[in-house]
Design a protein around this motif. Structure first.
Motif, PDB file in Angstrom:
ATOM      1  N   THR A  26       0.832  -1.201   0.000  1.00 49.42           N
ATOM      2  CA  THR A  26       0.000   0.000   0.000  1.00 49.42           C
ATOM      3  C   THR A  26       0.867   1.251   0.000  1.00 49.42           C
ATOM      4  O   THR A  26       1.846   1.344   0.747  1.00 49.42           O
ATOM      5  CB  THR A  26      -0.926   0.024   1.228  1.00 49.42           C
ATOM      6  N   VAL A  27       0.498   2.210  -0.835  1.00 49.69           N
ATOM      7  CA  VAL A  27       1.161   3.509  -0.869  1.00 49.69           C
ATOM      8  C   VAL A  27       0.142   4.567  -0.461  1.00 49.69           C
ATOM      9  O   VAL A  27      -0.864   4.776  -1.148  1.00 49.69           O
ATOM     10  CB  VAL A  27       1.705   3.837  -2.274  1.00 49.69           C
ATOM     11  N   ASN A  28       0.396   5.211   0.678  1.00 49.29           N
ATOM     12  CA  ASN A  28      -0.442   6.326   1.133  1.00 49.29           C
ATOM     13  C   ASN A  28       0.218   7.614   0.687  1.00 49.29           C
ATOM     14  O   ASN A  28       1.302   7.968   1.158  1.00 49.29           O
ATOM     15  CB  ASN A  28      -0.585   6.307   2.656  1.00 49.29           C
ATOM     16  N   GLY A  29      -0.420   8.317  -0.259  1.00 49.59           N
ATOM     17  CA  GLY A  29       0.222   9.478  -0.851  1.00 49.59           C
ATOM     18  C   GLY A  29      -0.425  10.797  -0.504  1.00 49.59           C
ATOM     19  O   GLY A  29      -1.631  10.880  -0.270  1.00 49.59           O
ATOM     20  N   ASN A  30       0.421  11.824  -0.473  1.00 48.87           N
ATOM     21  CA  ASN A  30      -0.032  13.204  -0.294  1.00 48.87           C
ATOM     22  C   ASN A  30       0.732  14.060  -1.297  1.00 48.87           C
ATOM     23  O   ASN A  30       1.960  13.980  -1.388  1.00 48.87           O
ATOM     24  CB  ASN A  30       0.240  13.686   1.124  1.00 48.87           C
ATOM     25  N   VAL A  31       0.007  14.885  -2.075  1.00 48.13           N
ATOM     26  CA  VAL A  31       0.640  15.693  -3.104  1.00 48.13           C
ATOM     27  C   VAL A  31       0.134  17.122  -3.017  1.00 48.13           C
ATOM     28  O   VAL A  31      -1.061  17.362  -2.822  1.00 48.13           O
ATOM     29  CB  VAL A  31       0.383  15.088  -4.513  1.00 48.13           C
ATOM     30  N   VAL A  32       1.065  18.079  -3.152  1.00 49.29           N
ATOM     31  CA  VAL A  32       0.705  19.496  -3.113  1.00 49.29           C
ATOM     32  C   VAL A  32       1.167  20.171  -4.403  1.00 49.29           C
ATOM     33  O   VAL A  32       2.020  19.651  -5.132  1.00 49.29           O
ATOM     34  CB  VAL A  32       1.329  20.207  -1.891  1.00 49.29           C
ATOM     35  N   ASN A  33       0.602  21.329  -4.679  1.00 51.17           N
ATOM     36  CA  ASN A  33       0.913  22.106  -5.889  1.00 51.17           C
ATOM     37  C   ASN A  33       0.524  21.377  -7.162  1.00 51.17           C
ATOM     38  O   ASN A  33       1.267  21.380  -8.147  1.00 51.17           O
ATOM     39  CB  ASN A  33       2.399  22.491  -5.957  1.00 51.17           C
ATOM     40  N   THR A  34      -0.626  20.725  -7.167  1.00 48.68           N
ATOM     41  CA  THR A  34      -1.068  20.037  -8.369  1.00 48.68           C
ATOM     42  C   THR A  34      -2.573  20.137  -8.525  1.00 48.68           C
ATOM     43  O   THR A  34      -3.304  20.243  -7.547  1.00 48.68           O
ATOM     44  CB  THR A  34      -0.655  18.550  -8.333  1.00 48.68           C
ATOM     45  N   GLN A  35      -3.002  20.088  -9.770  1.00 50.38           N
ATOM     46  CA  GLN A  35      -4.423  20.035 -10.085  1.00 50.38           C
ATOM     47  C   GLN A  35      -4.803  18.636 -10.560  1.00 50.38           C
ATOM     48  O   GLN A  35      -5.923  18.411 -11.039  1.00 50.38           O
ATOM     49  CB  GLN A  35      -4.754  21.051 -11.193  1.00 50.38           C
ATOM     50  N   ALA A  36      -3.869  17.682 -10.445  1.00 48.88           N
ATOM     51  CA  ALA A  36      -4.127  16.317 -10.918  1.00 48.88           C
ATOM     52  C   ALA A  36      -5.320  15.706 -10.186  1.00 48.88           C
ATOM     53  O   ALA A  36      -5.517  15.928  -8.985  1.00 48.88           O
ATOM     54  CB  ALA A  36      -2.878  15.464 -10.715  1.00 48.88           C
ATOM     55  N   LYS A  37      -6.084  14.925 -10.902  1.00 54.62           N
ATOM     56  CA  LYS A  37      -7.273  14.290 -10.348  1.00 54.62           C
ATOM     57  C   LYS A  37      -7.082  12.805 -10.075  1.00 54.62           C
ATOM     58  O   LYS A  37      -7.839  12.195  -9.320  1.00 54.62           O
ATOM     59  CB  LYS A  37      -8.451  14.452 -11.318  1.00 54.62           C
ATOM     60  N   LYS A  38      -6.039  12.220 -10.691  1.00 51.92           N
ATOM     61  CA  LYS A  38      -5.873  10.771 -10.600  1.00 51.92           C
ATOM     62  C   LYS A  38      -4.411  10.419 -10.334  1.00 51.92           C
ATOM     63  O   LYS A  38      -3.487  11.056 -10.858  1.00 51.92           O
ATOM     64  CB  LYS A  38      -6.297  10.125 -11.922  1.00 51.92           C
ATOM     65  N   ALA A  39      -4.209   9.402  -9.513  1.00 49.77           N
ATOM     66  CA  ALA A  39      -2.868   8.867  -9.258  1.00 49.77           C
ATOM     67  C   ALA A  39      -2.821   7.420  -9.738  1.00 49.77           C
ATOM     68  O   ALA A  39      -3.807   6.681  -9.607  1.00 49.77           O
ATOM     69  CB  ALA A  39      -2.523   8.944  -7.781  1.00 49.77           C
ATOM     70  N   TYR A  40      -1.667   7.023 -10.288  1.00 47.11           N
ATOM     71  CA  TYR A  40      -1.504   5.671 -10.815  1.00 47.11           C
ATOM     72  C   TYR A  40      -0.264   5.016 -10.200  1.00 47.11           C
ATOM     73  O   TYR A  40       0.766   5.673 -10.002  1.00 47.11           O
ATOM     74  CB  TYR A  40      -1.339   5.699 -12.333  1.00 47.11           C
ATOM     75  N   LEU A  41      -0.375   3.733  -9.925  1.00 47.77           N
ATOM     76  CA  LEU A  41       0.767   2.939  -9.470  1.00 47.77           C
ATOM     77  C   LEU A  41       1.228   2.099 -10.652  1.00 47.77           C
ATOM     78  O   LEU A  41       0.446   1.328 -11.219  1.00 47.77           O
ATOM     79  CB  LEU A  41       0.355   2.040  -8.303  1.00 47.77           C
ATOM     80  N   GLU A  42       2.494   2.267 -11.028  1.00 43.38           N
ATOM     81  CA  GLU A  42       3.027   1.606 -12.215  1.00 43.38           C
ATOM     82  C   GLU A  42       4.086   0.567 -11.869  1.00 43.38           C
ATOM     83  O   GLU A  42       4.861   0.744 -10.943  1.00 43.38           O
ATOM     84  CB  GLU A  42       3.680   2.621 -13.159  1.00 43.38           C
TER      85      GLU A  42
END
Length: 395
Positions: A26-42
């Motif tokens: 499991t990856v618990n993520g927090n992101v700032v300075n973005t307008q992205a709507k989706k995160a992907y695990l590759e």
């Protein structure tokens, strides 16, 4: 011949098939300075090197959670929306990691930094990348100083420029050697097999992608390092299987390279129409340089070749320029404008010239360096790589 290039920077994954005892990651993520709507695990399987999305999640209030099942330790990349590059990479050495990503305030398409918690291997990977990139920046700056001084000296004679250029190149060579030694040391001391392979791939990709004198690890060194990792982590299936794949790749690469083979002879007309054969250069070290007036990378590389020719022509170094032009005037003007003071030949047939299938190259600039006996000892020499090779031949 360039050495093994089997891992892309920052996007390496080691995947294997051992048993059905998969573990949840499991990856618990927090992101700032973005307008992205989706995160992907590759994941990028070692067999195909093609990214595979194993999970996705909506980003809500700057947070997301990604999950996947894995059989063994590997590298995972986190991508936001449709961005071209991953914004972070982690290793699943623990069941769960916390990831904080800060995107650039000026360019929100690129990550400014990321921090990983609860994953020693991921933290070690980040530390390695930061240290490697810092050393690489120093090497690039040194090489660029040498190139700038050489360009200035070509335009206007600068007193003491040659000795300064030589000193800068020697410094760049020392910095490259230090970077290689640093990487090998990190690979050997890594406490995680995925981390070891990431570091190896990071170095090889950078070395193969630069014309700055950073030497890739040769095939024997690569196999030896993988042997060490295999002994250290005997239960990691992907690393164990990687050696066989690389041996097959090495054999295929050796079958394709010209190094160690006799140079095929050919005869083409020079600028005056006189036929010139490659065999007429036997007894000298000769660089066969395939280029064209319309090829911008070729024209950009010509000052490097001019500098090498001027420095080593009195020591038995010759060049045979083979142009893929189809217009005689453009060809001859480029020779004069770029000050190419060596033998030039062309049948003016562009890609239809018989030398193309004879030497099996698909793009230019391309060159081969031939020894006095007619054997090819190097190929694809550009920038400081040409200077370093000639310096080793003519000390």
């Amino acid at each position: 011949m360039k050495q093994l290039l089997w891992m892309a920077i920052g996007v390496v994954i080691l995947a294997g098939c051992k048993d059905d005892h998969k573990k949840l990651f499991t990856v618990n993520g927090n992101v700032v300075n973005t307008q992205a709507k989706k995160a992907y695990l590759e994941e990028v399987p070692v067999a195909s090197m093609q990214p595979v999305i194993v999970d996705s999640a909506d980003i809500g209030n700057g947070t997301f959670t990604l999950k996947t099942e894995a059989l063994e330790d590997a590298i995972y990349n986190i991508r936001l929306d449709e961005l071209d590059f991953p914004v972070a990479s982690v290793i699943n050495d623990v069941p769960e990691v916390d990831l904080s990503i800060t995107m650039g305030s000026k360019n929100p398409q690129l990550p400014e930094k990321f921090d990983v918690k609860n994953s020693p291997a991921s933290e070690a990977m980040k530390t390695f990348m930061l240290a490697f990139n810092e050393k690489m920046i120093r090497l690039v700056n040194t090489a660029h100083k040498a190139d700038s001084l050489r360009a200035a000296n070509n335009l206007k004679a600068i007193k003491g420029a040659d000795s300064s250029i030589t000193a800068l190149r020697q410094t760049a060579k020392q910095e490259g050697t230090a970077l290689k030694e640093f990487t090998v040391g990190e690979i050997k001391k890594a406490v995680n097999p995925a981390l070891s392979m990431f570091e190896l791939g990071y170095y090889q990709s950078t070395a193969n992608g630069q014309g700055l004198g950073l030497d890739p690890l040769d095939n024997k060194q690569v196999i030896a390092l993988i042997d060490e990792v295999t002994k250290k982590f005997p239960n990691h299936v992907a690393v164990a299987g990687l050696k066989l794949n690389l041996q097959q790749e090495i054999q295929a690469a050796e079958d394709r390279t010209w190094i160690g083979k006799q140079a095929p002879d050919f005869t083409l007309p020079d600028v005056s129409g006189k036929p010139v054969s490659l065999n007429s250069f036997k007894g000298q070290y000769v660089l066969v340089d395939f280029w064209a007036s319309w090829c911008r990378p070729c024209r950009a590389e010509n000052p490097n070749i001019v500098a090498a020719f001027n420095k080593y022509k009195s020591k038995g170094f010759a060049i045979l320029g083979v142009s893929l032009d189809d217009d005689a005037t453009s060809w001859k003007n480029a020779i004069q404008n770029d000050k190419l003071a060596w033998t030039q030949v062309s049948d003016l047939k562009k890609w239809e010239s018989p030398v193309v299938p004879m030497y099996k190259f698909g793009g230019i600039p391309f060159n081969v360096l031939i020894d006095p006996q007619g054997k090819i000892i190097a190929e694809g020499l550009r920038g400081i790589d040409l200077e370093n090779k000639l310096a080793a031949i003519f000390p």
